[in-house]
Design an enzyme around this catalytic site. Sequence first.
Site, mmCIF file in Angstrom:
data_model
loop_
_atom_site.group_PDB
_atom_site.id
_atom_site.type_symbol
_atom_site.label_atom_id
_atom_site.label_comp_id
_atom_site.label_asym_id
_atom_site.label_seq_id
_atom_site.Cartn_x
_atom_site.Cartn_y
_atom_site.Cartn_z
ATOM 1 N N GLU A 114 53.908 40.720 29.769
ATOM 2 C CA GLU A 114 52.834 41.691 30.013
ATOM 3 C C GLU A 114 51.734 41.041 30.844
ATOM 4 O O GLU A 114 51.585 39.829 30.809
ATOM 5 C CB GLU A 114 52.173 42.088 28.673
ATOM 6 C CG GLU A 114 53.087 42.728 27.690
ATOM 7 C CD GLU A 114 52.476 42.676 26.283
ATOM 8 O OE1 GLU A 114 51.238 42.562 26.148
ATOM 9 O OE2 GLU A 114 53.267 42.741 25.334
ATOM 10 N N LYS A 116 48.150 39.661 31.604
ATOM 11 C CA LYS A 116 47.056 39.154 30.784
ATOM 12 C C LYS A 116 45.755 39.597 31.446
ATOM 13 O O LYS A 116 45.302 39.015 32.434
ATOM 14 C CB LYS A 116 47.121 37.640 30.681
ATOM 15 C CG LYS A 116 46.031 37.051 29.812
ATOM 16 C CD LYS A 116 46.320 35.592 29.550
ATOM 17 C CE LYS A 116 45.207 34.816 28.898
ATOM 18 N NZ LYS A 116 43.874 35.301 28.968
ATOM 19 N N ASP A 118 41.954 40.275 32.182
ATOM 20 C CA ASP A 118 40.728 39.520 31.957
ATOM 21 C C ASP A 118 39.628 40.492 31.557
ATOM 22 O O ASP A 118 38.888 41.000 32.378
ATOM 23 C CB ASP A 118 40.358 38.794 33.258
ATOM 24 C CG ASP A 118 39.425 37.638 32.991
ATOM 25 O OD1 ASP A 118 39.184 37.341 31.804
ATOM 26 O OD2 ASP A 118 38.935 37.042 33.958
ATOM 27 N N TYR A 245 48.007 46.512 23.212
ATOM 28 C CA TYR A 245 49.267 45.772 23.232
ATOM 29 C C TYR A 245 49.714 45.208 21.888
ATOM 30 O O TYR A 245 50.745 44.557 21.810
ATOM 31 C CB TYR A 245 49.196 44.624 24.245
ATOM 32 C CG TYR A 245 48.009 43.691 24.043
ATOM 33 C CD1 TYR A 245 46.890 43.817 24.839
ATOM 34 C CD2 TYR A 245 48.019 42.715 23.056
ATOM 35 C CE1 TYR A 245 45.792 42.988 24.665
ATOM 36 C CE2 TYR A 245 46.942 41.888 22.858
ATOM 37 C CZ TYR A 245 45.823 42.023 23.668
ATOM 38 O OH TYR A 245 44.732 41.211 23.483
ATOM 39 N N LYS A 334 49.294 31.206 33.121
ATOM 40 C CA LYS A 334 48.076 31.465 33.901
ATOM 41 C C LYS A 334 48.372 31.449 35.409
ATOM 42 O O LYS A 334 49.103 30.594 35.892
ATOM 43 C CB LYS A 334 47.016 30.389 33.604
ATOM 44 C CG LYS A 334 46.540 30.377 32.160
ATOM 45 C CD LYS A 334 45.633 31.546 31.833
ATOM 46 C CE LYS A 334 44.220 31.301 32.235
ATOM 47 N NZ LYS A 334 43.340 30.781 31.223
ATOM 48 N N CYS A 428 12.028 41.260 57.864
ATOM 49 C CA CYS A 428 13.424 41.641 58.078
ATOM 50 C C CYS A 428 14.041 40.710 59.125
ATOM 51 O O CYS A 428 13.458 40.515 60.190
ATOM 52 C CB CYS A 428 13.498 43.089 58.540
ATOM 53 S SG CYS A 428 15.134 43.560 59.114
ATOM 54 N N CYS A 431 14.541 42.971 62.552
ATOM 55 C CA CYS A 431 13.483 43.587 63.351
ATOM 56 C C CYS A 431 12.148 42.881 63.175
ATOM 57 O O CYS A 431 11.184 43.183 63.880
ATOM 58 C CB CYS A 431 13.347 45.062 63.010
ATOM 59 S SG CYS A 431 12.697 45.333 61.358
ATOM 60 N N CYS A 446 13.834 46.562 54.056
ATOM 61 C CA CYS A 446 13.189 46.720 55.351
ATOM 62 C C CYS A 446 12.970 48.228 55.488
ATOM 63 O O CYS A 446 13.924 48.995 55.433
ATOM 64 C CB CYS A 446 14.100 46.215 56.464
ATOM 65 S SG CYS A 446 13.496 46.700 58.085
ATOM 66 N N CYS A 451 14.702 49.755 62.792
ATOM 67 C CA CYS A 451 15.325 48.433 62.683
ATOM 68 C C CYS A 451 16.755 48.508 63.234
ATOM 69 O O CYS A 451 17.544 49.346 62.801
ATOM 70 C CB CYS A 451 15.339 48.013 61.214
ATOM 71 S SG CYS A 451 16.351 46.570 60.899
HETATM 72 S S1 IVH Z 1 48.421 38.544 23.116
HETATM 73 C C1 IVH Z 1 49.082 36.923 19.219
HETATM 74 N N1 IVH Z 1 48.558 40.041 25.255
HETATM 75 O O1 IVH Z 1 44.040 36.981 26.443
HETATM 76 C C2 IVH Z 1 48.398 37.773 20.213
HETATM 77 N N2 IVH Z 1 46.564 38.811 24.905
HETATM 78 O O2 IVH Z 1 43.771 33.979 26.245
HETATM 79 C C3 IVH Z 1 47.583 36.981 21.171
HETATM 80 N N3 IVH Z 1 44.848 39.188 26.601
HETATM 81 O O3 IVH Z 1 42.501 36.715 23.350
HETATM 82 C C4 IVH Z 1 47.088 37.769 22.301
HETATM 83 N N4 IVH Z 1 45.991 40.627 27.818
HETATM 84 O O4 IVH Z 1 42.054 38.829 24.676
HETATM 85 C C5 IVH Z 1 47.805 39.181 24.553
HETATM 86 N N5 IVH Z 1 48.837 41.446 27.071
HETATM 87 C C6 IVH Z 1 48.076 40.595 26.370
HETATM 88 C C7 IVH Z 1 46.773 40.252 26.773
HETATM 89 C C8 IVH Z 1 46.044 39.338 26.006
HETATM 90 C C9 IVH Z 1 44.852 39.987 27.686
HETATM 91 C C10 IVH Z 1 43.740 38.319 26.202
HETATM 92 C C11 IVH Z 1 43.395 38.426 24.757
HETATM 93 C C12 IVH Z 1 43.511 37.032 24.238
HETATM 94 C C13 IVH Z 1 43.406 36.204 25.458
HETATM 95 C C14 IVH Z 1 44.112 34.872 25.248
#
Ligand code: IVH
Length: 688
Positions: A114, A116, A118, A245, A334, A428, A431, A446, A451
């Site tokens: 999935e 991740k 932010d 999730y 990551k 500015c 101008c 400005c 300008c």
């Molecule tokens: S699973 C056991 N799935 O990433 C469950 N985390 O660095 C652990 N995050 O604290 C988390 N998308 O806030 C999981 N699809 C995803 C995620 C996800 C974002 C975040 C989550 C977690 C952080 C870990």
Amino acid sequence: MVEKLRSRYEELKAQVNFHNYRYHVLDTPLISDLEFDRFLNELKQIEADHPDWIASDSPTQRAGAKPSERFEKVRHPAPILSLGNAFGAQDARAWYERIRKLDDRVERAKFTVEPKIDGLSVVLHYRDGAFVQGATRGDGEVGEDITSNLRTVKAIPLRIPLTPAPLPAPFGSASRGEGKGVRAPSYLVVRGEAFIPIKEFEALNRRLEEAGEKTYLNPRNTAAGSLRQLDSTLTASRPITLLVYQIVHSEGGSVPTSQWEILEYLKALGFPVTDVARRFDQLEAAIDYTETWNMGREKLPYEADGMVIKIDDLHLAEELGFVGKDPRGAIAFKFPAREVTTALNDIGVAVGRTGVLTPYAVLEPVEIGGVIVERATLHNFDYIAEKDIRVGDRVLVKRAGEVIPYVIGPVTDARTGKEKKYKPPAACPDCGQPVEHFEGEVAWYCVNAACPAQLVRNVEHFVSRGAMDIVGLGYKIVEQLIGQGLVQDVADLFTLKKEQLLELEGFADKKAENLLNAIEQAKGQSLNRLIAALGIHGVGEVMAGDLSRAFGDLSSLSKASAEQLQQIEGVGPNIAASIVDWFAQPANQKVLKKLRTAGVWPAAKRDGKKKEGALSGLTFVVTGTLPNLSRDGAKEFIEAHGGKVTDSVSKKTSYLVLGENPGSKLDKARALGVKVIEEAGLKKLAGG
Ligand code: IVH
């Protein structure tokens, strides 16, 4: 030697705790995620070598920072865990090897992958199908109760299907879930990530910039900050959404035992779930998929800092246990960080249409994620001062998703003493006219309409659809006209000659005539359009109409005092000052004189009494595109029936008229409990 390591350990502990606090509690991180991870990894390494040193105050012993004191606390029904990191395929394979040695069932395991996201981790509680509580993750054990803020997030279902629907299909399928007979347990706690999509974030910042307000740094902090403050109408006005999730806890009913099925199940219950997830039989296929998204991360509508690879069998995953707060059954793969340091060679200033001055960084060119970056935004002058960014500094620059690269801050350790403190310009840069500041705003402006930097954008605004509506005057032509010196202010449009146009590239007889005709037509535009076209700070289409009715022509408006202006509803001291200021500028006076000479001097009927009708006493705000009425048409319709139209939703708004692709006004209306109707409803109200 050991002593040195020990003191390094103490220092790292303090550093990580401090930066955790900056990030999770204050939402104002000082260092990049990459640097943070470096600290944390070094700390973890020391702890791995010296397990006897691990103290309860080590940041590895909890998932995040302590919740701030302002909200009620919520104890999570199960720990809200974090994830271990893999920085590349090798790390991911090493993870697999570790867990395979622990349990040979891993060899036959499937993997769900999935994105991740932010964002901000949130925990949502449903009792008997109703959303009853929402919390932040906090330290993983105890979070903050942000229920009322989360209620404003439309992606969160307030109800999920529970008991068999009493009505036969198709009525019974009116719930959010896809039905399929899927029901929720009587107590269900799910976890998801709340975030602001990149496009929405950029639009939000554009709006804030135009209003002279502070812009936000990045989507993550904006989402976190908006959810963790006490005014839920503010939360409602921010484009926050989420993806769910995980099932954290359930009682009174069974839930699936594989991650893939959990995602399907959550979707069927009506939760927003990613459509980017895939399930694989082999780790290598999962890694490949992760790499594909690393290359294509720009295509994701939100910021993702990696992909999560999860053992699909949740029983197996649970039995694998934890390392600290990181479950062994999943790993965060990551994406390489898109942050680098480079030299800040200079600070430049750009001038926008409304005259807003925006500082930008002139960088020593540097590659970030395959793109050479030479410019980055510095947001506003306050930001430079707050972060103490100096010319000559080494600065940390981030490029995330499609968000414009921005300077996170200076690397103060790299200072040589030769860096120069920055002073915002008093004039500015284009101008040379003095810049101005409006009370309550962070931006500097400005205010000179002539300008040159503003001119192109000003003319574009002047001729745009909501203003003088001159068809055929696109951006390219405006640039040509200004480039050739034919247009020095908006009034010059009305004295253009055919011979002049024919000199321009791409102009033949017909095109020149069409344009001149369109300009001639525009001379007959109404006073309110002309006032809106001038681009006076704070004066939009609605207020232009009010000013036009109250003053009747531009001569009277230009002589109005701030006190007189404030007699008009909706005009406060700031806008009054901005109007007076605009008319006081000699350059603007000159434009007015030229407009008058050219015969562009409409007069409005002074209204005095407003029309009476079925909508008398009601105030409307229109948002989005209506099926039949244009924006102006809707306004005319409402006013013709005695109603009033304003620009922004407040408690005094009687109805929000909703069209397609509505903006944040809808959220605000919902949060304030303002009634929402569509075009048909409006016509009905008016007695149609
Ligand atoms: S699973 C056991 N799935 O990433 C469950 N985390 O660095 C652990 N995050 O604290 C988390 N998308 O806030 C999981 N699809 C995803 C995620 C996800 C974002 C975040 C989550 C977690 C952080 C870990």
